[in-house]
Structure formats: structure tokens, C-alpha cells
Design a protein around this motif. Structure first.
Motif, PDB file in Angstrom:
ATOM      1  N   TYR A  13       2.730   3.771   5.632  1.00 42.44           N
ATOM      2  CA  TYR A  13       2.221   4.206   4.330  1.00 42.44           C
ATOM      3  C   TYR A  13       1.458   3.042   3.710  1.00 42.44           C
ATOM      4  CZ  TYR A  13       2.084   5.384  -0.635  1.00 42.44           C
ATOM      5  OH  TYR A  13       1.667   5.626  -1.921  1.00 42.44           O
ATOM      6  N   ALA A  14       0.217   3.298   3.277  1.00 40.67           N
ATOM      7  CA  ALA A  14      -0.608   2.254   2.669  1.00 40.67           C
ATOM      8  C   ALA A  14      -1.150   2.746   1.338  1.00 40.67           C
ATOM      9  CB  ALA A  14      -1.761   1.880   3.602  1.00 40.67           C
ATOM     10  N   LEU A  49      -1.674  -2.607   8.189  1.00 42.01           N
ATOM     11  CA  LEU A  49      -0.612  -2.582   9.194  1.00 42.01           C
ATOM     12  C   LEU A  49      -0.332  -3.991   9.710  1.00 42.01           C
ATOM     13  CD1 LEU A  49       1.324  -1.141  11.060  1.00 42.01           C
ATOM     14  CD2 LEU A  49      -0.594  -0.544  12.547  1.00 42.01           C
ATOM     15  N   ALA A  50      -1.392  -4.779   9.940  1.00 45.46           N
ATOM     16  CA  ALA A  50      -1.202  -6.163  10.383  1.00 45.46           C
ATOM     17  C   ALA A  50      -0.420  -6.965   9.348  1.00 45.46           C
ATOM     18  CB  ALA A  50      -2.555  -6.820  10.653  1.00 45.46           C
ATOM     19  N   GLY A  51      -0.690  -6.688   8.053  1.00 50.01           N
ATOM     20  CA  GLY A  51       0.026  -7.407   6.999  1.00 50.01           C
ATOM     21  C   GLY A  51       1.514  -7.132   7.024  1.00 50.01           C
ATOM     22  N   VAL A  52       1.929  -5.868   7.162  1.00 46.42           N
ATOM     23  CA  VAL A  52       3.359  -5.554   7.161  1.00 46.42           C
ATOM     24  C   VAL A  52       4.012  -6.003   8.469  1.00 46.42           C
ATOM     25  CG1 VAL A  52       3.301  -3.225   8.167  1.00 46.42           C
ATOM     26  CG2 VAL A  52       5.011  -3.783   6.428  1.00 46.42           C
ATOM     27  N   LEU A  53       3.237  -6.137   9.536  1.00 40.48           N
ATOM     28  CA  LEU A  53       3.784  -6.701  10.770  1.00 40.48           C
ATOM     29  C   LEU A  53       4.089  -8.191  10.611  1.00 40.48           C
ATOM     30  CD1 LEU A  53       1.536  -5.035  13.503  1.00 40.48           C
ATOM     31  CD2 LEU A  53       3.907  -4.493  12.969  1.00 40.48           C
ATOM     32  N   GLY A  54       3.464  -8.840   9.633  1.00 42.54           N
ATOM     33  CA  GLY A  54       3.699 -10.262   9.384  1.00 42.54           C
ATOM     34  C   GLY A  54       2.438 -11.083   9.360  1.00 42.54           C
ATOM     35  N   GLY A  55       1.268 -10.417   9.475  1.00 43.43           N
ATOM     36  CA  GLY A  55       0.004 -11.133   9.501  1.00 43.43           C
ATOM     37  C   GLY A  55      -0.532 -11.454   8.123  1.00 43.43           C
ATOM     38  N   ALA A  67      -0.715  -3.519  -4.567  1.00 47.27           N
ATOM     39  CA  ALA A  67      -0.859  -2.676  -3.387  1.00 47.27           C
ATOM     40  C   ALA A  67       0.441  -2.733  -2.599  1.00 47.27           C
ATOM     41  CB  ALA A  67      -2.031  -3.138  -2.528  1.00 47.27           C
ATOM     42  N   GLU A  68       0.571  -1.794  -1.659  1.00 47.31           N
ATOM     43  CA  GLU A  68       1.807  -1.730  -0.880  1.00 47.31           C
ATOM     44  C   GLU A  68       1.502  -1.192   0.510  1.00 47.31           C
ATOM     45  OE1 GLU A  68       6.233   0.419  -0.905  1.00 47.31           O
ATOM     46  OE2 GLU A  68       4.723   0.960  -2.406  1.00 47.31           O
ATOM     47  N   VAL A  69       2.222  -1.729   1.503  1.00 43.28           N
ATOM     48  CA  VAL A  69       2.210  -1.177   2.856  1.00 43.28           C
ATOM     49  C   VAL A  69       3.663  -1.082   3.308  1.00 43.28           C
ATOM     50  CG1 VAL A  69       1.392  -1.399   5.227  1.00 43.28           C
ATOM     51  CG2 VAL A  69       0.001  -2.300   3.354  1.00 43.28           C
ATOM     52  N   ARG A  70       4.008   0.096   3.844  1.00 38.25           N
ATOM     53  CA  ARG A  70       5.393   0.314   4.293  1.00 38.25           C
ATOM     54  C   ARG A  70       5.372   0.850   5.717  1.00 38.25           C
ATOM     55  NH1 ARG A  70       6.731   3.100   0.347  1.00 38.25           N
ATOM     56  NH2 ARG A  70       6.530   5.205   1.214  1.00 38.25           N
ATOM     57  N   LEU A  71       6.258   0.345   6.548  1.00 38.99           N
ATOM     58  CA  LEU A  71       6.340   0.759   7.946  1.00 38.99           C
ATOM     59  C   LEU A  71       7.780   1.152   8.247  1.00 38.99           C
ATOM     60  CD1 LEU A  71       4.741  -0.947  11.016  1.00 38.99           C
ATOM     61  CD2 LEU A  71       7.178  -0.487  11.044  1.00 38.99           C
ATOM     62  N   ASP A  79       8.434  -3.621   4.659  1.00 38.19           N
ATOM     63  CA  ASP A  79       7.495  -3.370   3.575  1.00 38.19           C
ATOM     64  C   ASP A  79       6.894  -4.674   3.072  1.00 38.19           C
ATOM     65  OD1 ASP A  79      10.232  -3.877   2.443  1.00 38.19           O
ATOM     66  OD2 ASP A  79       9.075  -3.929   0.588  1.00 38.19           O
ATOM     67  N   GLN A  80       5.702  -4.552   2.503  1.00 40.13           N
ATOM     68  CA  GLN A  80       5.021  -5.673   1.863  1.00 40.13           C
ATOM     69  C   GLN A  80       4.378  -5.176   0.577  1.00 40.13           C
ATOM     70  OE1 GLN A  80       4.264  -9.411   3.573  1.00 40.13           O
ATOM     71  NE2 GLN A  80       6.247  -8.520   3.159  1.00 40.13           N
TER      72      GLN A  80
END
Length: 651
Positions: A13-14, A49-55, A67-71, A79-80
Motif C-alpha cells: 500500500y502506497a 516499495l524499495a523504501g519499505v524494503l529498507g532502501g 506519505a506512507e508505504v506498507r508491505l 511500514d515506513q
């Protein structure tokens, strides 16, 4: 996430990421295709997606502040949350991994991926592939091991110098035992002679006892004198050591405040370096995103105004006025292009500043280590001075006690000498002489026994030292083995990376069938100059990866060519294979079983299909952003990326 957890789907989710308002997408194991034209949010989704993976943190949408990204994967949610503050984007939450370098280098293979750019810009391939390796830590460990090995070596040499005395000590022991036996034999013969004298037994025994006591007191007095001399010599040596240490401590110039200043500055520079990295990534993403918009006349986010149909705009499209997708203002395309040039210059400035900051960080860390070593030495000196003061006081107390004991022995010796002098007549007789001789022999025997005991103690100490030497040699062998392991660790990784690249590159060239390219391979070359930032180490040398291109004529004859001669398509493929080699060599798939591909337009559709099929064998989840015509050649499931908050599933 683990490479073994590939049975379930991944939900992403972005919100407010790049050109995306809201987006909810589900990916399955295997190949997932994001199909669409430019500026449809595909790259934004991959960056999120790269950001929530840790990038690296992605670019936020327009003027949005949050903003938010959830995996969600296998029952775990990552989440980030991103917040724009003071011109930078700050992240909070739980990413899949803290290893941002692994994600940016080998997972998120977008246009700005360092491996791809290194090929396009003829950059440093070794720096890209070996960047996750903490070469500085390895170098520090090597230096610690060398220091420990040298210390042990010095101790072993000192022990072996002491062990050289074993032959002479053993010989001396044999001589003393023989002398002691001879002395015992003489004493026994003399005692037998004394028994034959016709003298007053009581008086003879009395004088014998007096003479024996006299010699014993003399021996005791000499022993006490020797002990006093030893104590005085030891005390003098301690005072000399105390003076030397005090001089050394006074010569040490260091400052706790300077160390604190360096630590504070290091903290500031580290924060600045992280901030610059984030700014560079943000600005690069903005430049790339807007380059796509400016170059794409059909973009939904840049809509032409009334002047779009004018003859001038048709002759010169860059003079066309468009409505900006972020603020709604109508501007000419060439003004946007000019602004992008300014942003590119700013990115270069930030990169230069980050390089300067990194250099200063390295210098400060060296200064920090030097200061810490000096402070540690100063503390050691202080502790040793305290020990010396205590030991000197103890020696003074022992000397006072020995002096009193010596005075008492002097008194008893005087009394015995007076007693013996009163019996001069008996002393003049042969009997007295023999008693005197017996006393001297017994004294001599005592001296021999004392020396023999000392020799035996020294030999026992040599046995202990020999055991210590054997233990130290075993420890030295272990250190040497670890030194070899540490020194070869970087080389082994380098060679593994080169082998992985060369093997996969050979297979890829065979699969993609590029004309006139016989081989693309990396050669490891060593330099002579030590450079810790590029993995150099004492006992080794700095290295670089040299990329070779071998072409083939129509007649089948091979010849060396340059990387610059490769087409854009060929360079992109080489960059992707560099990233794949790093992905495998650093076991990234064990941490992130996912790979993101984007910006493949320079490669033709059929080769994209073959490339994706090849990469799918190594990444449990492969997510690819493609144009519709390229996606058609690939086939299989596709995923759309909506701009609004409506769910989207694979079609």
C-alpha cells in the motif's frame, strides 16, 4: 522476509509517493509486470516499495508533507512513514532490513541504480560491488592482529633468550651437587677425627657449639646484608622507573575536550552525510521523474494550453506552454528543462560536498583513534605510578625490619666472639683448629645448598617459561591463520563477484544474441597504493575491476573494444548483470527475496522478455515495470498502478 517464504503473496500500500495519491497492489511469487506508459506511477511504486524494503526514501507527492508505504507478507507487516521537514524527508517505522546499501545497490534496479550508472558513466565497478563490505573494520582487525602477533613475538624471543641459559644452569647444578657431596665427605672425616681427641668433652663441645654458632651468625649476617642490598637495589630501580614514567606522563599532550570535540564533529558530519545522501537521492528522483514528463508529450500530468496548436509550438515544441502537474501554472517546456539543468548542477554540488564530508569523517576517525590511544597510555602510566608508590613504601618497611634484624644479629655475634676470645688456650690447640675447620666446612656447605636451591628454582622457572613459549607459539599460529583469513577475505569476495559476473554475462550474451559481441568480462587488477576507502590493506594492495569488451569481425576474428562503443541497450544489460552478481555474492536473496526492474526501454522487447526470464531464476519475487508493447512480448500476469485510492489486482 526470507528466501524460503515464497508461498504467500505480497501486498503493498502506497500513499502520496511520487505521482501516486493512493495505491494498493498485490504481488505473487515469480514474475510481476507493471504495465503502463511513462508517468503512470510505476517508478513511484517501485521507489516506495524499495523504501519499505529498507532502501532510500522515495520522493513525496507534490506539496504533500506526509506519505506512507506498507508491505504485508506472510503475516508480518512492515511500514515506513515519511515526513517532509526542513527540506528533507524523514522516515520512521519498521523496514524489512536496515541494510539500505543492499537494497539500493542490488534490489532496486531502477535508472538511478549505482550498478547501472557505473556502466553508463564508466564508473568504479569495484566500489559498487564491494561497497557493502566494511573494509575499514577488516583493516582495523588486521592491524589489531598484527599488533598482537608482534607483542607475542617479542615475548617469545625474550623467553628463548632466557632458555639459552639452561645449558649453563644444568652444568652448574651438576657441579654444585658434586661439590656438596665432597663437602659432606670432608665434614664426615673431620668429625671422625675429632672423636679421637683426648680432651675435656664438655669444654670441647662448648667451644664447638660456640664456633658453630659464631659461623652461623656470620652466615646469617651475610644473608641479611644481601637481602638488604637486594631490597635497596629493587627500590632504586622502582624509583628510576617512577621518574621515567613521570617524565613520559608530563610529555603526553592530549585533551579530553579535543576528543569530545572530535566525537561531536563526527556525529555532526555523519548526520550531514546521511542528510546529503537523502537529498541527492530525492533530487535525482525528481530530475528523472520530470525528465520523463518533459520528454513525453502525451503525459496526463502535463497538459498543453491553448498555444499548443500554434504553428510556433509545432515548429519548436520546447516553446510550448504547459500546465505544471504540481502547481497548475502554465510555463514553457524549455523553462522546465532549464530548471532541470539547475537541479542537475545542484545534485553534482551535493555529491561533491558529500565526498568532502566523507573525507573529513575518515580523517577525524584517525585522529579520534590516536587520541584514544594516548589517553589510554596516560591512564596506564597513572595506574603503574600508583603501584610503584605502594611497592616503594612496602620496600621501605621491609628495609626497616631487616635493619633491626641485622642489629640483633650483630649483638649476638659480638657476644659469641667475646666467649670464644676467653678460651684462647683451647683455640690454640689442634682441636680448636679442627673445630674451626669444621665450622668453615659447614658454612661452605650451607652456601652450596643455598646456591643449589637457587639454581633449581631457576631451572624450574625455565620449565615454566618453556610451557609459556609453547602456548604463545600456538596462539601466534592462530593469529597468523586469522590474519591470512582476514587478508584474503576481501580478495575472495572480489574474485567471487568477478566469477559471478563473468559467468552470468557469458550466459546472458548467449541468450540475448547481441551481434559482434564475443565476450564482456571483468579483470581484477591490483594497484600499489594503499587506499582504505577502496579496500586496500597492509600486506595487500588497492584493487580495481577493469571491464573488457571483446568484439568479433564478420570473419570471426576477435578484438578488444571499449565500453563506450557499446550501445545503450548493451550497457544497460551489463549494468543489470553487475547488480545481479552483487545480489548473489552478498547473499541478498536471504535478506530480500525480491528484485525491482525499471527503465528497460533501451532494450528491445524480445530481449527484455529473455532478460526477465533469466533474472526470475535468481529472485523469488521479480517486479518489472514495462511499456505496453514490451509487456506484450513478455506475456504472463500484469499489475496496473492506479493514481487514486481504488484497489488493483493482477489481471
Amino acid at each position: 522476509m526470507s528466501q524460503h517464504d515464497t508461498d504467500g503473496r505480497v501486498s503493498v500500500y502506497a500513499e502520496n509517493i511520487g505521482g501516486i495519491s493512493q495505491c494498493d497492489v498485490t504481488f505473487k511469487p515469480g514474475v510481476n509486470v507493471l504495465r503502463g506508459r511513462n508517468a503512470t506511477g510505476r517508478t513511484s511504486l517501485l521507489n516506495g516499495l524499495a523504501g519499505v524494503l529498507g532502501g532510500t526514501a522515495p520522493v513525496l507527492k507534490g506539496d504533500e508533507q506526509e506519505a506512507e508505504v506498507r508491505l504485508e507478507f506472510n503475516g508480518t507487516t512492515y511500514d515506513q512513514q515519511y515526513t517532509r521537514k526542513n527540506g528533507t524527508v524523514q522516515a520512521a517505522g519498521q523496514p524489512v532490513t536496515e541494510r539500505r546499501d543492499l537494497v539500493d545497490l542490488f534490489v532496486c534496479l531502477t535508472a538511478e541504480n549505482p550498478a547501472r550508472r557505473a556502466i553508463v558513466q564508466d564508473g568504479n565497478l569495484r566500489d559498487v560491488i564491494m561497497r557493502p563490505v566494511d573494509t575499514g573494520s577488516i583493516q582495523r582487525r588486521i592491524e589489531d592482529l598484527q599488533s598482537e602477533r608482534n607483542r607475542i613475538g617479542q615475548r617469545i624471543r625474550a623467553i628463548e633468550d632466557d632458555l639459552d641459559q639452561r645449558t649453563s644452569l644444568t652444568s652448574r647444578k651438576t657441579t654444585l651437587v658434586s661439590d656438596l657431596d665432597e663437602c659432606d665427605q670432608e665434614i664426615e672425616e673431620l668429625r671422625n677425627q675429632l672423636e679421637q681427641f683426648d680432651a675435656d668433652p664438655e669444654e670441647a663441645e662448648e667451644i664447638e657449639q660456640a664456633l658453630t654458632s659464631l659461623e652461623e651468625r656470620k652466615q646469617e649476617l651475610e644473608s641479611i646484608t644481601n637481602r638488604i642490598r637486594t631490597q635497596e637495589d629493587t627500590r632504586e630501580a622502582l624509583r628510576d622507573e617512577q621518574s621515567e614514567l613521570q617524565t613520559e606522563r608530563e610529555a603526553i599532550e592530549t585533551s579530553e575536550e579535543e576528543l569530545k570535540r572530535i566525537e561531536t564533529r563526527l556525529s555532526e558530519l555523519t548526520s550531514r552525510e546521511r542528510s546529503l545522501a537523502t537529498t541527492i537521492n530525492d533530487l535525482s528522483a525528481i530530475v528523472d521523474f520530470n525528465e520523463d514528463l518533459v520528454s513525453n508529450a502525451d503525459s496526463d500530468l502535463l497538459r498543453s494550453g491553448d498555444a499548443a496548436e500554434s504553428p510556433v509550438s509545432k515548429l519548436n515544441p520546447m516553446s510550448e506552454t504547459v500546465e505544471c502537474w504540481t502547481c497548475g501554472t502554465e510555463v514553457e517546456r524549455n523553462r522546465i528543462a532549464g530548471r532541470l539543468d539547475d537541479l542537475r548542477d545542484l545534485v553534482d554540488e551535493k555529491r561533491t560536498e558529500r565526498s568532502e564530508v566523507q573525507t573529513e569523517i575518515e580523517e577525524l576517525r584517525e585522529s579520534q583513534q590516536e587520541l584514544q590511544e594516548v589517553i589510554h597510555r596516560r591512564d596506564e602510566i597513572g595506574q603503574r605510578l600508583s603501584e610503584i608508590s605502594s611497592e616503594i613504601a612496602q620496600r621501605d618497611q621491609t628495609l626497616e625490619s631487616l635493619s633491626e634484624e641485622r642489629e640483633d644479629v650483630h649483638q649476638r655475634l659480638s657476644e659469641l666472639e667475646e666467649f670464644v676470645s676467653e678460651r684462647e688456650a683451647l683455640q690454640e690447640s689442634e682441636l680448636t683448629e679442627q673445630y674451626q675447620q669444621l665450622s668453615e666446612l659447614e658454612y661452605q656447605r650451607g652456601q652450596l645448598e643455598e646456591e643449589l636451591s637457587a639454581v633449581r628454582e631457576e631451572l624450574a622457572e625455565l620449565d615454566r617459561l618453556e610451557n609459556e613459549r609453547d602456548q604463545l607459539q600456538a596462539q601466534q599460529d592462530e593469529i597468523q591463520a586469522e590474519l591470512v583469513s582476514q587478508r584474503t577475505q576481501i580478495r575472495d569476495l572480489e574474485e567471487s563477484a568477478i566469477t559471478a559476473f563473468n559467468d552470468h554475462m557469458e550466459e546472458i550474451l548467449d541468450v540475448l544474441r547481441y551481434k559482434n559481441i564475443a565476450r564482456v568480462w571483468i579483470e581484477r587488477k591490483e594497484g600499489a597504493e594503499f587506499n582504505s576507502s577502496h579496500g586496500g590493506y597492509r600486506g595487500g594492495s588497492a584493487t580495481k575491476f577493469e571491464l573488457h569488451v571483446v568484439r568479433e569481425t564478420d570473419e570471426g576474428r576477435g578484438y578488444e573494444d571499449t565500453v563506450q562503443s557499446l550501445s545503450e541497450s548493451e550497457r544497460e544489460v551489463v549494468g543489470l548483470v553487475v547488480a545481479l552478481a552483487g545480489y548473489l555474492v552478498h547473499d541478498v536473496y536471504e535478506v530480500i527475496p525480491m528484485m525491482l526492474l525499471d527503465s528497460l526501454e533501451a532494450i528491445d522487447a524480445d530481449r527484455i522478455a529473455a532478460l526477465v526470464d533469466y533474472f526470475a531464476d535468481y529472485a523469488p519475487y521479480l517486479i518489472v515495470a514495462l511499456l505496453p508493447e514490451d509487456a506484450d512480448a513478455l506475456g504472463g500476469d500484469e499489475t496496473s498502478v492506479p493514481h487514486k485510492a481504488s484497489p488493483a489486482n493482477p489481471t
